[in-house]
Write an enzyme that holds these catalytic residues in place. Structure first.
Site, mmCIF file in Angstrom:
data_model
loop_
_atom_site.group_PDB
_atom_site.id
_atom_site.type_symbol
_atom_site.label_atom_id
_atom_site.label_comp_id
_atom_site.label_asym_id
_atom_site.label_seq_id
_atom_site.Cartn_x
_atom_site.Cartn_y
_atom_site.Cartn_z
ATOM 1 N N SER A 47 0.844 -1.194 0.000
ATOM 2 C CA SER A 47 0.000 0.000 0.000
ATOM 3 C C SER A 47 0.881 1.246 0.000
ATOM 4 C CB SER A 47 -0.914 0.015 1.228
ATOM 5 O OG SER A 47 -0.144 0.136 2.413
ATOM 6 N N LYS A 48 0.231 2.394 -0.094
ATOM 7 C CA LYS A 48 0.966 3.659 -0.190
ATOM 8 C C LYS A 48 1.812 3.948 1.043
ATOM 9 C CE LYS A 48 -1.996 6.024 -3.532
ATOM 10 N NZ LYS A 48 -2.833 7.210 -3.816
ATOM 11 N N ARG A 49 1.460 3.342 2.175
ATOM 12 C CA ARG A 49 2.260 3.604 3.372
ATOM 13 C C ARG A 49 3.658 2.988 3.261
ATOM 14 N NH1 ARG A 49 2.397 -0.600 7.190
ATOM 15 N NH2 ARG A 49 1.077 -2.401 6.690
ATOM 16 N N HIS A 50 3.830 2.072 2.324
ATOM 17 C CA HIS A 50 5.142 1.463 2.099
ATOM 18 C C HIS A 50 5.963 2.248 1.076
ATOM 19 C CE1 HIS A 50 2.587 -2.051 3.382
ATOM 20 N NE2 HIS A 50 3.589 -2.149 4.235
ATOM 21 N N GLY A 51 5.324 3.121 0.334
ATOM 22 C CA GLY A 51 6.002 3.871 -0.718
ATOM 23 C C GLY A 51 5.116 3.949 -1.947
#
Length: 488
Positions: A262-266
């Site tokens: 997800s976006k929290r990983h990049g």
């Protein structure tokens, strides 16, 4: 749109497709699915089709559709048929195919494979709650399967619009997955499922079968999150008397912490990676290795080289981990190999905060050449080459170096002798720096690296960086002398 119905004819030629929904920018997972379809088709001389599944009108947008087009093209995954290039089995926008599906729903009803369902949402929720109370999996009760025409008319008179359900035959269904091998399903656990909603729109499982059937898709390669859909789709193919395509389900792409990417990983969208300065050749090379490995062990390969080696049955059935560190390494390898003129063109947008007109094209290319070695993404150039463009350097990072008497002496020496240097001749600058190191070593006992630290700190505000002779040549005499004086 004029009504139409199609004759179902399956082709022997391999035809694969990617059918993204334009409800967001193209996700890297969808790009991996597109790539494996593309490679499979390219390997066997087949055809790669793009279809846009834009039936969710609330979430779909033309901007996302364009992002899909742009991202796939940027990755080199050009399609043989699709919305923009046309083809013999269009339209390739699902929203333009709504008049097709009711005819096949009626065909299934006429053959006894489907029936009208008048159950309201409240009734269905009650059934589900009862199943939960009994700790059992919910399966539709079939309460509408044997309604008489009189009962149906009474329900219609009450304003209830029916959906259409597919009648599932209870049996063990087996198919040989291209990736996972033999898979079996007990269809009694599926229950009769809706193929046409009460508002007249098709459900995913019905529309995708009709579209793939009419577009003569022979092989469906997609993520394993679709496995639960596959038995339903096979049942529809069989009921229509159509040839069932080969199915292959790819393992999921997970983040380094083994959770859903997800976006929290990049970055997760292809366009986000491009904006950060990842080269599309590197990105597609990296994505190809998520679940597949080259037979010769060589990981850096072009799409054409990968296609020659690609075999769908060799794709791992396990999930793959998206390792950003490995992507960065691979992207750095591509940056190092790229020709300087092309790399310069790609880097210029990442220097937009600076006035690059102060340098000639020759010097811009030289800046790129001498600063690209440590780059992992193109956006890093904004920091790594900043001292070429900033008028007022910060010396905070090198204060300890500049405060040394040794450094002050070296810097003053260069200022005093600057008129004897030919700042337009890179070789002369190189020789002068060599003489400088020799002079201070023989006369002062200073180590050559200490001498160069002083010069680098004064001219760049850094303790490490590009070759100093080339850096001085790019900056020119006026900037170099002024920076030396500022450092003192």
């Amino acid at each position: 749109m004029k009504s139409r119905i199609y004759e179902v004819i399956m082709s022997d030629k391999i035809r694969v497709r990617i059918a993204p929904s334009p409800s967001g920018n193209l996700h890297i997972g969808t790009a991996r699915t597109a790539l494996f379809n593309f490679l499979y088709a390219k390997k066997v001389g087949g055809e790669f089709v793009l279809r846009i599944e834009d039936t969710d009108l609330d979430r779909s947008s033309q901007a996302y559709t364009q992002n899909i087009f742009d991202s796939l093209k940027a990755l080199g995954l050009n399609w043989d048929e699709g919305p923009d290039v046309g083809g013999p089995y269009g339209p390739y926008y699902q929203s333009q195919r709504f008049d097709i599906y009711p005819k096949y729903a009626k065909m299934l009803m006429d053959k006894g494979y489907a029936y009208e369902c008048f159950c309201t949402n409240e009734e269905l929720e009650a059934e589900k709650e009862e199943a939960i109370k009994n700790h059992s999996a919910y399966v539709y009760s079939r309460k509408c399967l044997n309604l008489t025409e009189e009962e149906k008319n009474e329900l219609r008179a009450k304003g209830i619009k029916p959906s259409i359900r597919f009648r599932v035959e209870h049996k063990e269904l087996m198919f040989n997955d291209l990736v996972k091998g033999e898979l079996k399903f007990d269809t009694s656990l599926i229950g009769d499922f809706v193929i046409m909603k009460s508002n007249g729109t098709p459900t995913y499982n019905f529309a995708v079968v009709i579209d793939d059937m009419l577009m003569k898709i022979t092989d469906v390669i997609r993520g394993e999150d679709h496995i639960s859909n596959t038995p339903k789709q096979i049942l529809i193919y069989e009921a229509l008397g159509a040839k069932v395509p080969n199915f292959g389900h790819l393992g999921m792409i997970l983040a380094p912490d083994r959770t859903k990417l997800s976006k929290r990983h990049g970055a997760t969208a292809v366009s986000d990676f491009v904006k950060q300065g990842y080269l599309t050749d590197a990105l597609i090379n990296f994505v190809a290795l998520l679940g597949w490995a080259p037979s010769d062990g060589v990981e850096i390969k072009s799409v054409d080289e990968i296609a020659k080696d690609f075999r769908i049955h060799e794709v791992s059935s396990s999930n793959s981990v998206f390792e950003y560190d490995k992507l960065n390494w691979m992207n750095g390898q591509y940056i190092k190999k790229m020709e300087i003129p092309k790399l310069t063109d790609m880097i210029i947008p990442f220097l937009s905060k600076y006035d690059i007109t102060k340098y000639s094209r020759e010097k811009l290319e030289k800046i790129v050449q001498i600063t690209r070695e440590p780059l992992t993404v193109l956006s890093e150039i904004e920091h790594d080459a900043s001292y070429f463009f900033e008028d007022n350097l910060s010396y905070d990072e090198v204060r300890e170096v500049l405060d040394k008497d040794l450094s002050k002496e070296v810097i003053q020496y260069v200022i005093d002798n600057a008129d004897s240097w030919n700042f337009d001749d890179e070789e002369d600058i190189h020789n002068k720096l060599a003489d400088l190191r020799t002079y201070f070593k023989e006369n002062k006992g200073y180590k050559p690296k200490e001498t160069m630290w002083a010069i680098r700190a004064a001219i760049t505000g850094r303790t490490r960086g590009a070759d100093m002779a080339e850096t001085i040549w790019i900056l020119g005499k006026d900037k170099v002398v002024q920076r030396l004086k500022n450092a003192l």
